[in-house]
Design an enzyme around this catalytic site. Structure first.
Site, PDB file in Angstrom:
ATOM      1  N   HIS A 183      33.344  40.356  41.398  1.00 33.37           N
ATOM      2  CA  HIS A 183      34.588  39.274  40.993  1.00 33.37           C
ATOM      3  C   HIS A 183      35.618  39.972  40.206  1.00 33.37           C
ATOM      4  O   HIS A 183      35.471  41.274  40.062  1.00 33.37           O
ATOM      5  CB  HIS A 183      33.688  38.253  39.780  1.00 33.37           C
ATOM      6  CG  HIS A 183      33.207  39.143  38.699  1.00 33.37           C
ATOM      7  ND1 HIS A 183      33.632  39.783  37.703  1.00 33.37           N
ATOM      8  CD2 HIS A 183      31.569  39.574  38.715  1.00 33.37           C
ATOM      9  CE1 HIS A 183      32.580  40.379  37.078  1.00 33.37           C
ATOM     10  NE2 HIS A 183      31.360  40.371  37.655  1.00 33.37           N
ATOM     11  N   HIS A 188      20.395  35.360  34.573  1.00 33.22           N
ATOM     12  CA  HIS A 188      21.091  35.357  33.164  1.00 33.22           C
ATOM     13  C   HIS A 188      19.860  35.557  32.087  1.00 33.22           C
ATOM     14  O   HIS A 188      19.890  34.451  31.264  1.00 33.22           O
ATOM     15  CB  HIS A 188      21.914  34.102  32.992  1.00 33.22           C
ATOM     16  CG  HIS A 188      23.022  34.137  33.879  1.00 33.22           C
ATOM     17  ND1 HIS A 188      23.736  33.013  34.273  1.00 33.22           N
ATOM     18  CD2 HIS A 188      23.709  35.158  34.594  1.00 33.22           C
ATOM     19  CE1 HIS A 188      24.823  33.470  35.086  1.00 33.22           C
ATOM     20  NE2 HIS A 188      24.709  34.505  35.354  1.00 33.22           N
ATOM     21  N   TYR A 198      16.289  40.151  44.118  1.00 34.16           N
ATOM     22  CA  TYR A 198      15.256  39.641  43.485  1.00 34.16           C
ATOM     23  C   TYR A 198      14.041  39.378  44.126  1.00 34.16           C
ATOM     24  O   TYR A 198      14.336  37.953  44.785  1.00 34.16           O
ATOM     25  CB  TYR A 198      16.045  38.861  42.367  1.00 34.16           C
ATOM     26  CG  TYR A 198      17.459  39.299  41.825  1.00 34.16           C
ATOM     27  CD1 TYR A 198      17.685  40.083  41.041  1.00 34.16           C
ATOM     28  CD2 TYR A 198      18.517  38.793  42.698  1.00 34.16           C
ATOM     29  CE1 TYR A 198      18.950  40.644  40.684  1.00 34.16           C
ATOM     30  CE2 TYR A 198      19.957  39.363  42.466  1.00 34.16           C
ATOM     31  CZ  TYR A 198      20.036  40.432  41.248  1.00 34.16           C
ATOM     32  OH  TYR A 198      21.369  40.698  41.105  1.00 34.16           O
ATOM     33  N   HIS A 212      34.670  37.859  34.108  1.00 33.29           N
ATOM     34  CA  HIS A 212      34.961  37.298  35.189  1.00 33.29           C
ATOM     35  C   HIS A 212      36.751  36.780  35.082  1.00 33.29           C
ATOM     36  O   HIS A 212      37.145  35.689  34.477  1.00 33.29           O
ATOM     37  CB  HIS A 212      34.326  35.841  35.439  1.00 33.29           C
ATOM     38  CG  HIS A 212      32.936  36.278  35.787  1.00 33.29           C
ATOM     39  ND1 HIS A 212      31.792  35.187  35.701  1.00 33.29           N
ATOM     40  CD2 HIS A 212      32.110  37.453  35.796  1.00 33.29           C
ATOM     41  CE1 HIS A 212      30.673  35.827  35.680  1.00 33.29           C
ATOM     42  NE2 HIS A 212      30.785  37.094  35.930  1.00 33.29           N
ATOM     43  N   HIS A 229      23.745  35.588  44.546  1.00 34.66           N
ATOM     44  CA  HIS A 229      24.949  35.643  43.772  1.00 34.66           C
ATOM     45  C   HIS A 229      25.943  36.313  44.876  1.00 34.66           C
ATOM     46  O   HIS A 229      25.351  36.977  45.777  1.00 34.66           O
ATOM     47  CB  HIS A 229      25.095  36.355  42.415  1.00 34.66           C
ATOM     48  CG  HIS A 229      24.356  37.529  42.405  1.00 34.66           C
ATOM     49  ND1 HIS A 229      25.216  38.872  43.009  1.00 34.66           N
ATOM     50  CD2 HIS A 229      23.109  38.110  42.035  1.00 34.66           C
ATOM     51  CE1 HIS A 229      24.296  39.712  42.671  1.00 34.66           C
ATOM     52  NE2 HIS A 229      23.183  39.507  42.103  1.00 34.66           N
ATOM     53  N   ASP A 257      31.993  46.037  33.063  1.00 31.03           N
ATOM     54  CA  ASP A 257      30.818  45.210  33.548  1.00 31.03           C
ATOM     55  C   ASP A 257      29.773  46.181  34.633  1.00 31.03           C
ATOM     56  O   ASP A 257      30.143  46.285  35.676  1.00 31.03           O
ATOM     57  CB  ASP A 257      31.373  43.909  34.031  1.00 31.03           C
ATOM     58  CG  ASP A 257      30.149  43.149  34.638  1.00 31.03           C
ATOM     59  OD1 ASP A 257      28.974  43.312  34.259  1.00 31.03           O
ATOM     60  OD2 ASP A 257      30.261  41.956  35.363  1.00 31.03           O
ATOM     61  N   GLU A 266      25.610  47.660  39.742  1.00 35.99           N
ATOM     62  CA  GLU A 266      27.166  46.981  39.504  1.00 35.99           C
ATOM     63  C   GLU A 266      27.906  48.073  39.074  1.00 35.99           C
ATOM     64  O   GLU A 266      27.772  48.688  38.020  1.00 35.99           O
ATOM     65  CB  GLU A 266      27.114  45.879  38.574  1.00 35.99           C
ATOM     66  CG  GLU A 266      28.308  45.242  38.419  1.00 35.99           C
ATOM     67  CD  GLU A 266      28.388  44.170  37.399  1.00 35.99           C
ATOM     68  OE1 GLU A 266      27.152  43.916  36.534  1.00 35.99           O
ATOM     69  OE2 GLU A 266      29.112  43.264  37.399  1.00 35.99           O
ATOM     70  N   GLU A 299      28.736  44.346  43.121  1.00 38.34           N
ATOM     71  CA  GLU A 299      27.209  44.017  42.536  1.00 38.34           C
ATOM     72  C   GLU A 299      26.272  43.649  43.246  1.00 38.34           C
ATOM     73  O   GLU A 299      25.735  42.386  42.770  1.00 38.34           O
ATOM     74  CB  GLU A 299      27.603  43.570  41.196  1.00 38.34           C
ATOM     75  CG  GLU A 299      28.242  42.242  41.102  1.00 38.34           C
ATOM     76  CD  GLU A 299      28.379  41.536  39.998  1.00 38.34           C
ATOM     77  OE1 GLU A 299      27.236  41.321  39.133  1.00 38.34           O
ATOM     78  OE2 GLU A 299      29.575  41.355  39.328  1.00 38.34           O
ATOM     79  N   ASP A 325      28.778  27.561   7.688  1.00 36.70           N
ATOM     80  CA  ASP A 325      29.912  28.245   7.178  1.00 36.70           C
ATOM     81  C   ASP A 325      30.166  29.844   8.199  1.00 36.70           C
ATOM     82  O   ASP A 325      31.118  30.857   7.759  1.00 36.70           O
ATOM     83  CB  ASP A 325      29.854  28.672   5.711  1.00 36.70           C
ATOM     84  CG  ASP A 325      29.864  27.575   5.087  1.00 36.70           C
ATOM     85  OD1 ASP A 325      30.504  26.306   5.318  1.00 36.70           O
ATOM     86  OD2 ASP A 325      29.447  27.457   3.996  1.00 36.70           O
ATOM     87  N   ARG A 358      19.618  45.213  40.660  1.00 40.32           N
ATOM     88  CA  ARG A 358      21.279  44.996  40.933  1.00 40.32           C
ATOM     89  C   ARG A 358      21.874  46.522  40.607  1.00 40.32           C
ATOM     90  O   ARG A 358      21.329  46.871  39.427  1.00 40.32           O
ATOM     91  CB  ARG A 358      21.702  43.886  39.994  1.00 40.32           C
ATOM     92  CG  ARG A 358      23.335  43.602  40.211  1.00 40.32           C
ATOM     93  CD  ARG A 358      23.709  42.506  39.718  1.00 40.32           C
ATOM     94  NE  ARG A 358      23.848  42.228  38.321  1.00 40.32           N
ATOM     95  CZ  ARG A 358      22.598  41.376  37.747  1.00 40.32           C
ATOM     96  NH1 ARG A 358      21.948  40.780  38.439  1.00 40.32           N
ATOM     97  NH2 ARG A 358      22.498  41.230  36.232  1.00 40.32           N
ATOM     98  N   ASP A 370      22.251  44.813  32.572  1.00 38.87           N
ATOM     99  CA  ASP A 370      23.513  44.613  33.087  1.00 38.87           C
ATOM    100  C   ASP A 370      24.100  44.417  31.666  1.00 38.87           C
ATOM    101  O   ASP A 370      24.192  43.517  30.956  1.00 38.87           O
ATOM    102  CB  ASP A 370      23.325  43.077  33.753  1.00 38.87           C
ATOM    103  CG  ASP A 370      24.949  42.666  34.161  1.00 38.87           C
ATOM    104  OD1 ASP A 370      26.065  43.368  33.612  1.00 38.87           O
ATOM    105  OD2 ASP A 370      24.960  41.838  34.770  1.00 38.87           O
TER     106      ASP A 370
HETATM  107  N1  GLY Z   1      27.598  40.490  33.640  1.00 38.45           N
HETATM  108  C1  GLY Z   1      28.167  39.399  34.310  1.00 38.45           C
HETATM  109  C2  GLY Z   1      28.264  39.656  35.779  1.00 38.45           C
HETATM  110  O1  GLY Z   1      27.674  40.536  36.339  1.00 38.45           O
HETATM  111  O2  GLY Z   1      28.784  38.948  36.571  1.00 38.45           O
HETATM  112 MN    MN Z   2      29.846  41.295  37.297  1.00 42.63          MN
HETATM  113 MN    MN Z   3      27.491  42.475  35.039  1.00 44.74          MN
END
Ligand code: GLY
Ligand code: MN
Ligand code: MN
Length: 435
Positions: free
Chosen positions: A348, A237, A382, A355, A344, A265, A402, A378, A36, A400, A254
């Site tokens: 974006h 992630h 790593y 995104h 990566h 972000d 960002e 970003e 529920d 990272r 992040d």
């Molecule tokens: N937090 C997701 C990214 O950095 O794309």
């Molecule tokens: Mn991002």
């Molecule tokens: Mn991010």
């Protein structure tokens, strides 16, 4: 957001659709988490963009030039009993009065009303494949028209999202100020998290500093927060956020928020004890240099890929200098050797969605940056534990950095300005408020 902003967006889209077209866009469907319990309901970004209407069980119909009304909303009827449980509903009356619909109807009437509107149109703008139940419904409306001798059926089905997402890519002043606020709240949260950090805390305690600041300012998380210490800083992630911070660890956080439907972000990486080791500092400085190089490429007439290429060049050269990559820089870039450590992309689009929507290429070519486009920058490096052929002193270093930017007429505006970025600024803040 001002109702005129939504009206302007609908006008722009209707101009693109033109007379004889009809756009159909359903609201987001509520999702069950378990039994529920529902997930927190959030309106579909496209639907919100055009209406500002945040209730489920709704359908937007835009029919440019339709004499009996161009902007129609179908929504839940007022219901005293249900409103006691779930809260107020606008009802069709509210949809007209508060959301400026030309006309509005109960959602239960769609099958009676929408086929007649479609019948008067040549082109249906609808994105198939996102909402299977609604896909079926649209097909059944068209099928019923076909089955009815003498009824006119539309000649064309056109994906609505191409048009709409191109509109969404260019942020208006009102959108940029909403995004600036989302960035500002994220800055406050990152500051708070850094200041309160110390070895011995758990990652979730740092996560709690973010959610505290977000909720305090009426915002929410815009995506699952990543708070990874030590080896977890190398898991892109990582969401468990349950490890205890050890003296000597780096912490990669992040975490961004959503305010008035617009996202920030933001990532910062810091030493939990307030002092980078030599190796941590070397990697940090390199990522920072890559970010600076990428930021320099963000201006009108630059291409989407230019910031990424600049970051790749700095990171590849830097990793080679540190002895983590061997060979000529040109060859290493051509062979994408950097991808072992920087896997990566450098950013974006950012907006209503983290995104965000919008094409990155037009035909074969990377898109040109233009004023009003918002994006993240970003870069990261790593080096997970047990990395083969890499000396142990580098293991467990994940960095990272960002930030969020919007392209302006003569360059870019850093929405996340004011959040410590250099190694010295970061060291000065970490632990300043630790208890
Ligand atoms: N937090 C997701 C990214 O950095 O794309
Ligand atoms: Mn991002
Ligand atoms: Mn991010």
């Amino acid at each position: 957001m001002n109702p005129r902003e939504f009206a302007k967006r609908r006008r722009q889209l209707m101009r693109m659709i033109g007379k004889g077209g009809v756009a159909l866009l359903p609201a987001a469907t509520p999702k069950i988490r378990n039994r529920d319990v529902q997930y927190y309901y959030r309106q579909d970004s496209d639907f919100f963009y055009l209406t500002g209407f945040t209730e489920p069980d709704a359908l937007l119909v835009l029919a440019p030039g339709r004499a009996a009304g161009e902007y129609l909303l179908f929504c839940r009827e007022r219901d005293r009993e249900r409103e006691t449980w779930d809260g107020a509903r606008a009802g069709p009356e509210g949809a007209v009065e508060d959301f400026a619909a030309d006309d509005a109807f109960p959602i239960s009437d769609v099958d009676d009303i929408v086929p007649g509107i479609i019948e008067q149109c040549d082109r249906v703008y609808y994105t198939i494949g996102l909402n299977p139940d609604f896909d079926q419904r649209v097909m059944s409306w068209v099928g019923a028209l076909r089955g009815r001798g003498g009824a006119h059926t539309p000649d064309e089905f056109i994906a609505l999202d191409h048009l709409l997402h191109d509109l969404r890519l260019y942020k208006s002043r009102a959108e940029i100020s909403a995004m600036r606020r989302a960035a500002k709240i994220a800055i406050a949260a990152h500051r708070r998290a850094m200041a309160r950090c110390r070895p011995g805390l758990f990652e979730y305690e740092i996560e709690a500093e973010y959610t505290h600041e977000f909720r305090r300012q009426g915002a929410r998380l815009s995506y699952l927060p990543i708070v990874g210490s030590g080896p977890n800083s190398c898991v892109l992630h990582y969401h468990a956020n349950d490890r205890q911070l050890e003296d000597g660890d780096l912490l990669l956080a992040d975490v961004g928020c959503e305010s008035d439907y617009y996202a920030s972000d933001v990532t910062r990486t810091w030493p939990v004890n307030g002092h980078f080791t030599d190796e941590q500092r070397a990697i940090y400085e390199l990522v920072l240099e890559a970010q600076d190089a990428a930021l320099e490429q963000i201006a009108p007439r630059k291409h989407w890929n230019d910031p990424h290429e600049a970051a790749v060049e700095v990171i590849t050269g830097g990793l080679r200098k540190l002895g983590l990559l061997q060979g000529g820089v040109k060859t290493l870039i051509r062979d994408r050797a950097y991808k072992r450590f920087f896997m990566h992309r450098t950013g974006h689009w950012l907006g209503l969605d983290v995104h965000d929507v919008g094409d990155y290429r037009i035909a074969e070519h990377w898109r040109m940056l233009e004023p009003g486009m918002a994006l993240t920058v970003e870069p990261g490096i790593y080096i997970p534990p047990k990395s083969r052929g890499i000396p142990k002193k580098w293991w467990g270093i994940g960095v990272r950095i960002e930030d969020d930017v919007v392209v302006t007429r003569d360059g870019h505006d850093l929405l996340t300005r004011g959040l410590p970025r250099t190694a010295e600024e970061v060291e000065a803040l970490v632990g300043a408020d630790a208890i």
